[in-house]
Write a protein that holds these residues in place. Structure first.
Motif, mmCIF file in Angstrom:
data_model
loop_
_atom_site.group_PDB
_atom_site.id
_atom_site.type_symbol
_atom_site.label_atom_id
_atom_site.label_comp_id
_atom_site.label_asym_id
_atom_site.label_seq_id
_atom_site.Cartn_x
_atom_site.Cartn_y
_atom_site.Cartn_z
ATOM 1 N N ILE A 40 87.087 59.774 77.835
ATOM 2 C CA ILE A 40 86.223 58.349 78.498
ATOM 3 C C ILE A 40 84.990 59.210 79.057
ATOM 4 O O ILE A 40 85.124 60.148 79.934
ATOM 5 C CB ILE A 40 87.361 58.008 79.571
ATOM 6 N N TYR A 41 84.076 58.621 78.774
ATOM 7 C CA TYR A 41 82.541 59.296 79.219
ATOM 8 C C TYR A 41 81.909 57.950 79.792
ATOM 9 O O TYR A 41 81.451 57.037 79.069
ATOM 10 C CB TYR A 41 81.745 59.807 78.146
ATOM 11 N N LEU A 42 81.600 57.908 80.966
ATOM 12 C CA LEU A 42 81.079 56.971 81.603
ATOM 13 C C LEU A 42 79.715 57.525 82.292
ATOM 14 O O LEU A 42 79.435 58.386 82.988
ATOM 15 C CB LEU A 42 81.842 56.170 82.980
ATOM 16 N N PHE A 43 78.548 56.403 82.121
ATOM 17 C CA PHE A 43 77.369 57.099 82.725
ATOM 18 C C PHE A 43 76.314 55.947 83.092
ATOM 19 O O PHE A 43 76.560 54.695 82.409
ATOM 20 C CB PHE A 43 76.553 58.017 81.868
ATOM 21 N N SER A 44 75.494 55.857 84.065
ATOM 22 C CA SER A 44 74.471 55.116 84.224
ATOM 23 C C SER A 44 73.092 55.841 84.181
ATOM 24 O O SER A 44 73.039 56.827 84.541
ATOM 25 C CB SER A 44 74.712 54.315 85.740
ATOM 26 N N LEU A 45 72.254 55.436 83.410
ATOM 27 C CA LEU A 45 70.896 55.606 83.202
ATOM 28 C C LEU A 45 69.904 55.340 84.166
ATOM 29 O O LEU A 45 68.648 55.095 84.004
ATOM 30 C CB LEU A 45 70.434 55.331 81.712
ATOM 31 N N ARG A 103 74.270 48.242 85.355
ATOM 32 C CA ARG A 103 74.953 48.456 84.179
ATOM 33 C C ARG A 103 75.737 49.870 84.060
ATOM 34 O O ARG A 103 74.917 50.848 84.485
ATOM 35 C CB ARG A 103 74.176 48.108 83.038
ATOM 36 N N LEU A 104 76.863 50.026 83.548
ATOM 37 C CA LEU A 104 77.663 51.219 83.399
ATOM 38 C C LEU A 104 77.613 51.370 81.596
ATOM 39 O O LEU A 104 78.381 50.319 81.118
ATOM 40 C CB LEU A 104 78.709 51.043 84.068
ATOM 41 N N THR A 105 77.404 52.426 81.198
ATOM 42 C CA THR A 105 77.648 52.657 79.857
ATOM 43 C C THR A 105 78.972 53.391 79.807
ATOM 44 O O THR A 105 79.236 54.183 80.365
ATOM 45 C CB THR A 105 76.651 53.297 79.037
ATOM 46 N N VAL A 106 79.864 52.921 78.491
ATOM 47 C CA VAL A 106 81.223 53.577 78.486
ATOM 48 C C VAL A 106 81.244 53.885 76.933
ATOM 49 O O VAL A 106 80.885 53.159 76.159
ATOM 50 C CB VAL A 106 82.225 52.102 78.764
ATOM 51 N N SER A 107 81.713 55.007 77.080
ATOM 52 C CA SER A 107 82.173 55.737 75.678
ATOM 53 C C SER A 107 83.664 56.137 75.468
ATOM 54 O O SER A 107 84.170 56.752 76.447
ATOM 55 C CB SER A 107 81.123 56.997 75.206
#
Length: 352
Positions: free
Chosen positions: A202-207, A212-216
């Motif tokens: 699980i990789y979560l990040f915010s640019l 918004r939170l991007t989820v992989s």
């Protein structure tokens, strides 16, 4: 003197980059894209090494730097969410990282004045003859081109028509996954969280966007068959892979079903004995995808586009010689990137 007519399939990165260089070298360039408009999908792309020189040559490096969110790094956590370590920003972001939307819009802007873009259409048939290629389109009229170049991604239609079935070119690296965005309820800002198990990540990040939170969510798979299935079946596979997982996993799975930017893909590489057939050649992921796990996809697309254009310009109209030199120059670089892609896939639970 009649200009050489070139058709490029794909308006993401490799296609417009190649169009930029060919246009400046005096070619008559058309780019066809099956999407109805410029694609805004994709979250972030990064650049390393020589790719920065390509951006500088195109005159857009300084502008892209303004879009760099300047990520601060990624925190590694265990299954309970407890921090176990940290990775520097460069581990994922390279030397420069920007939202993909920014890159595609800039590439389109700097080429639209001299390149013909045709959206909401695609190539349906290719027929080569001594003096050119007859191209049939799904919507448009049959047309003649001197050269056709596939820059249309891992599932390239040009490659399928000219080189054979996808199965002959694709090598699955043992990973599949889904990407989407949701509310940034964890409050991440220019940072990421990475949680791994032997078969999932699980990789979560915010640019830098507070909302918004991007989820992989990635997991081990034995083939890329899910890529061609419907969203319901893809979601079921993700839920099965993460069943019983703790921490934020249940909430993320719920957010997945609600996401309107859901995107599923498998981690694959493209391997071909030759990148050209007569007057048709491939650039970027269509011809030699190194997999997202390589971290080199965008850089490879840019460098490939410039290398192909440079060899066409210096070959004096001899496309066969240009294609051969392009491939000879680029193959060692691609082989190195593909090895990186395989090794990183193993780190994330892939079976490559």
């Amino acid at each position: 003197m009649t200009k050489t007519k070139v058709l490029i399939s794909g308006a993401s990165v490799a296609g417009p980059a190649l169009a930029y260089f060919l246009q400046h070298d005096g070619y008559d360039v058309t780019v066809v894209e099956r999407a109805p408009e410029l694609r805004d999908n994709g979250y972030a792309v990064d650049f390393r090494g020589e790719a920065l020189d390509v951006l500088e040559e195109m005159g857009i490096l300084a502008e892209l730097r303004e879009h760099d969110p300047k990520m601060t790094g990624t925190t590694l956590i265990d299954e309970r969410g407890v921090e176990t370590g940290r990775l520097p920003a460069e581990a994922f972001a390279g030397e420069l990282e920007v939202p993909k939307q920014a890159l595609t819009r800039i590439l389109h802007r700097i080429t639209a004045g001299g390149v013909r873009y045709v959206f909401d259409d695609s190539i349906s048939a290719l027929s080569q003859h001594e003096s050119g290629v007859t191209v049939e389109f799904k919507r448009g009229a049959v047309s003649e081109f001197d050269l056709v170049i596939g820059a249309d991604g891992v599932y390239s239609k040009v490659r399928q028509l000219a080189f054979g079935p996808h199965a002959d070119a694709l090598r699955h690296l043992g990973l599949s996954g889904v990407g989407f965005s949701t509310a940034n309820y964890l409050g991440l800002s220019r940072s990421g969280l990475l949680r791994q198990t032997p078969d999932t990540a699980i990789y979560l990040f915010s640019l830098g966007t507070a909302e918004r939170l991007t989820v992989s969510l990635s997991f081990a798979t034995t083939s890329s068959a899910l890529d061609r299935r419907g969203r319901d079946e893809q979601e079921q596979a993700v839920r099965a892979a993460f069943a019983g997982h703790g921490w934020e996993t249940p909430r993320l799975l719920e957010a997945m079903s609600e996401a309107d930017d859901f995107y599923f893909s498998s981690t694959c590489q493209v391997h071909l004995d030759h990148w050209s057939r007569g007057r048709i050649t491939l650039v970027g992921d269509a011809g030699y995808c190194a997999a997202p796990t390589s971290g080199m996809g965008t850089s490879q697309a840019l460098i490939g586009a410039r290398t192909l254009a440079r060899n066409l310009a210096s070959a004096g109209g001899d496309h066969a010689s240009a294609f051969a030199t392009y491939e000879a120059e680029l193959r060692p670089y691609v082989a190195e990137n593909q090895e990186k892609g395989r090794q990183t896939a193993k780190m994330f639970g892939g079976g490559a």
